[in-house]
Design a protein around this motif. Structure first.
Motif, PDB file in Angstrom:
ATOM      1  N   SER A 144       0.919  -1.338   0.040  1.00 13.78           N
ATOM      2  CA  SER A 144      -0.127  -0.077  -0.166  1.00 13.78           C
ATOM      3  C   SER A 144       0.787   1.386   0.111  1.00 13.78           C
ATOM      4  CB  SER A 144      -0.990   0.041   1.284  1.00 13.78           C
ATOM      5  OG  SER A 144      -0.198  -0.021   2.433  1.00 13.78           O
ATOM      6  N   LEU A 238      -4.220  -1.600  -7.985  1.00 15.78           N
ATOM      7  CA  LEU A 238      -5.848  -0.816  -7.776  1.00 15.78           C
ATOM      8  C   LEU A 238      -5.390   0.677  -7.389  1.00 15.78           C
ATOM      9  CD1 LEU A 238      -8.659  -1.026  -7.650  1.00 15.78           C
ATOM     10  CD2 LEU A 238      -8.329  -1.897  -5.368  1.00 15.78           C
ATOM     11  N   ASP A 239      -5.827   1.713  -8.063  1.00 21.24           N
ATOM     12  CA  ASP A 239      -5.720   3.094  -7.892  1.00 21.24           C
ATOM     13  C   ASP A 239      -7.133   3.870  -8.022  1.00 21.24           C
ATOM     14  OD1 ASP A 239      -4.528   5.551  -7.481  1.00 21.24           O
ATOM     15  OD2 ASP A 239      -4.193   5.762  -9.693  1.00 21.24           O
ATOM     16  N   SER A 240      -7.807   4.015  -6.973  1.00 24.15           N
ATOM     17  CA  SER A 240      -7.169   3.877  -5.558  1.00 24.15           C
ATOM     18  C   SER A 240      -8.373   3.235  -4.527  1.00 24.15           C
ATOM     19  CB  SER A 240      -6.786   5.323  -4.851  1.00 24.15           C
ATOM     20  OG  SER A 240      -8.126   5.803  -4.085  1.00 24.15           O
ATOM     21  N   VAL A 241      -7.878   2.396  -3.655  1.00 27.27           N
ATOM     22  CA  VAL A 241      -8.851   1.664  -2.801  1.00 27.27           C
ATOM     23  C   VAL A 241      -9.569   2.663  -1.959  1.00 27.27           C
ATOM     24  CG1 VAL A 241      -7.184   1.319  -0.924  1.00 27.27           C
ATOM     25  CG2 VAL A 241      -8.839  -0.332  -1.262  1.00 27.27           C
ATOM     26  N   THR A 262      -9.108  -7.695   0.075  1.00 26.69           N
ATOM     27  CA  THR A 262      -7.418  -7.828   0.179  1.00 26.69           C
ATOM     28  C   THR A 262      -7.003  -9.232   0.418  1.00 26.69           C
ATOM     29  OG1 THR A 262      -7.824  -7.341   2.512  1.00 26.69           O
ATOM     30  CG2 THR A 262      -7.249  -5.415   0.901  1.00 26.69           C
ATOM     31  N   THR A 272       0.856  -7.131  -5.649  1.00 34.31           N
ATOM     32  CA  THR A 272      -0.151  -6.077  -5.965  1.00 34.31           C
ATOM     33  C   THR A 272       0.112  -4.772  -5.155  1.00 34.31           C
ATOM     34  OG1 THR A 272      -1.589  -7.903  -6.178  1.00 34.31           O
ATOM     35  CG2 THR A 272      -2.709  -5.575  -5.670  1.00 34.31           C
ATOM     36  N   LEU A 274      -1.777  -0.977  -3.812  1.00 38.98           N
ATOM     37  CA  LEU A 274      -3.084  -0.490  -3.685  1.00 38.98           C
ATOM     38  C   LEU A 274      -2.715   0.868  -3.334  1.00 38.98           C
ATOM     39  CD1 LEU A 274      -4.810  -2.744  -1.292  1.00 38.98           C
ATOM     40  CD2 LEU A 274      -4.942  -2.745  -3.897  1.00 38.98           C
ATOM     41  N   THR A 275      -3.170   2.010  -3.886  1.00 40.10           N
ATOM     42  CA  THR A 275      -2.922   3.400  -3.580  1.00 40.10           C
ATOM     43  C   THR A 275      -4.084   3.927  -2.534  1.00 40.10           C
ATOM     44  OG1 THR A 275      -4.045   4.306  -5.234  1.00 40.10           O
ATOM     45  CG2 THR A 275      -1.716   4.012  -5.594  1.00 40.10           C
ATOM     46  N   SER A 276      -3.754   4.681  -1.693  1.00 38.33           N
ATOM     47  CA  SER A 276      -4.753   5.053  -0.566  1.00 38.33           C
ATOM     48  C   SER A 276      -4.638   6.512  -0.200  1.00 38.33           C
ATOM     49  CB  SER A 276      -4.723   4.358   0.610  1.00 38.33           C
ATOM     50  OG  SER A 276      -5.469   4.734   1.574  1.00 38.33           O
ATOM     51  N   VAL A 291      -6.236  -0.463   5.287  1.00 40.00           N
ATOM     52  CA  VAL A 291      -5.457  -1.013   4.558  1.00 40.00           C
ATOM     53  C   VAL A 291      -4.195  -1.088   4.945  1.00 40.00           C
ATOM     54  CG1 VAL A 291      -6.525  -0.292   2.282  1.00 40.00           C
ATOM     55  CG2 VAL A 291      -4.659   1.093   3.414  1.00 40.00           C
ATOM     56  N   THR A 295      -2.118  -5.056   4.532  1.00 40.00           N
ATOM     57  CA  THR A 295      -1.031  -5.025   3.566  1.00 40.00           C
ATOM     58  C   THR A 295       0.275  -5.577   4.135  1.00 40.00           C
ATOM     59  OG1 THR A 295      -0.749  -2.592   3.493  1.00 40.00           O
ATOM     60  CG2 THR A 295      -2.050  -3.453   1.901  1.00 40.00           C
TER      61      THR A 295
END
Length: 349
Positions: A144, A238-241, A262, A272, A274-276, A291, A295
């Motif tokens: 993340s 995945l952009d963004s969670v 997740t 993987t 993830l951006t948050s 997240v 992660t």
């Protein structure tokens, strides 16, 4: 769009349609079901006690966020040494220590032999940041990247994929915020030929509506592993969670759905990212505080202001990486026309 890219996006759309259909059927069969579709997202998630999934493992709603490496009261007293070039020692014009005895914050006696040799590792592809991680990120990790607007989360994700493409990998980019065209154009601006990767069937860029994804999350989660395997992807973004999390009004539903999703990403078997969005209260935690607990690796991108408030710069820190030794220091970085550069040898004071 290539045949492979058409196939991947079409498969996801079919899953969304199935999820919407199952959600409507569930509402017809339950007279007590709320008519508010916002509460019905993830159609049929109540089967098997989905509300409580993972409740015993973590409860981000009541668990305080991780303490920052530097007290938040001191943020405005931070400044930067001369940046120089990534990877080069610049010294410290402000009289501070220049990370000489233990580069990157590592313990002096730390060696590669201490790492688990059976764990395959990969590089992020970000200058300076990879040097702060001894041995690299364990392959198939769930990563993340947390940061407020403008800190470079999307650039981080694209650069992460670009490094994989240089090694002959394949990847999938799921965007809930930008259009497919915007993602490809952003990559082109950095000199990364993502359109060529799409044409060569090495990249699938899929733009999804976060509401539609939330409504179909159960179906997507259950079949994502098969879709990724069929495409042959090595990395996934995945952009963004945060946009997905926003689709759930009830905290327990948000927690259980994100937990299940997740978990499905970990089962996919690819690395993987993830951006948050960062929390409004603290730059060190994600918007909903979930997240970072789910992660395997957490990177925090944040703004730092000098003591006289005349300049704002950016700093990165590694909160955690499971099964990997890494620097605990906070380092400055810049976003250039070639991507993100982390200045490992520069210090904050």
């Amino acid at each position: 769009m290539t045949d492979n890219d058409d196939w991947f996006e079409r498969a996801l759309r079919e899953l969304e349609a199935e999820g919407e259909s199952s959600g409507r059927n569930a509402r017809r069969s339950d007279g007590n079901e709320s008519t508010d579709e916002g509460e019905d997202t993830g159609g049929g998630e109540d089967t098997g006690g989905g509300e409580d999934t993972g409740g015993d493992e973590m409860d981000p709603g009541v668990t305080p966020g991780p303490e920052p490496m530097h007290g938040s009261d001191d943020v405005d007293d931070f400044g930067f040494a001369d940046f120089g070039k990534p990877g080069e020692s610049t010294g410290d014009p402000f009289g501070g220590a220049a990370s000489g005895d233990a580069p990157g914050g590592f313990e002096p006696d730390l060696t590669e032999a201490e790492l688990d040799s059976d764990v395959e590792r990969i590089q992020l592809g970000i200058d300076g940041l990879d040097s702060m991680i001894l041995g690299g990120i364990p392959q198939r990790s769930l990563i993340s990247v947390i940061g407020s607007a403008g800190t470079g989360k999307t650039t981080f994700a694209l650069q992460f994929l670009e490094h994989g493409f240089k090694d002959g990998e394949r990847a999938i980019y799921l965007t809930l915020e930008e259009s497919r065209e915007a993602i490809l154009s952003t990559a082109e601006d950095k000199g990364w030929p993502f359109r060529e990767y799409v044409e060569d069937d090495r990249l699938a860029v899929v733009s999804m509506d976060p509401i539609e994804m939330a409504n179909s999350l159960s179906s997507i989660s259950s079949d994502l592993s098969r879709l990724v395997a069929d495409f042959g992807a090595d990395r996934l973004v995945l952009d963004s969670v945060s946009l997905l999390e926003m689709m759930y009004d009830h905290p327990s539903k948000r927690r259980s759905q994100v937990f299940e999703f997740t978990r499905s990403l970990k089962e996919v078997g690819v690395t993987t990212l993830l951006t948050s969005e960062a929390s409004e209260e603290s730059p060190y935690t994600s918007r909903y505080g979930i997240v970072e607990y789910l992660t395997d690796a957490v990177f925090v991108l944040r703004y730092v202001r000098t003591s006289n408030f005349q300049e704002t710069r950016m700093a990165v820190e590694i909160q955690k990486i499971r099964d990997a030794n890494h620097s605990r220091e906070t380092k400055p970085y810049e976003i250039t026309n070639e991507g993100i550069n982390v200045y490992q040898q520069a210090n904050l004071f």
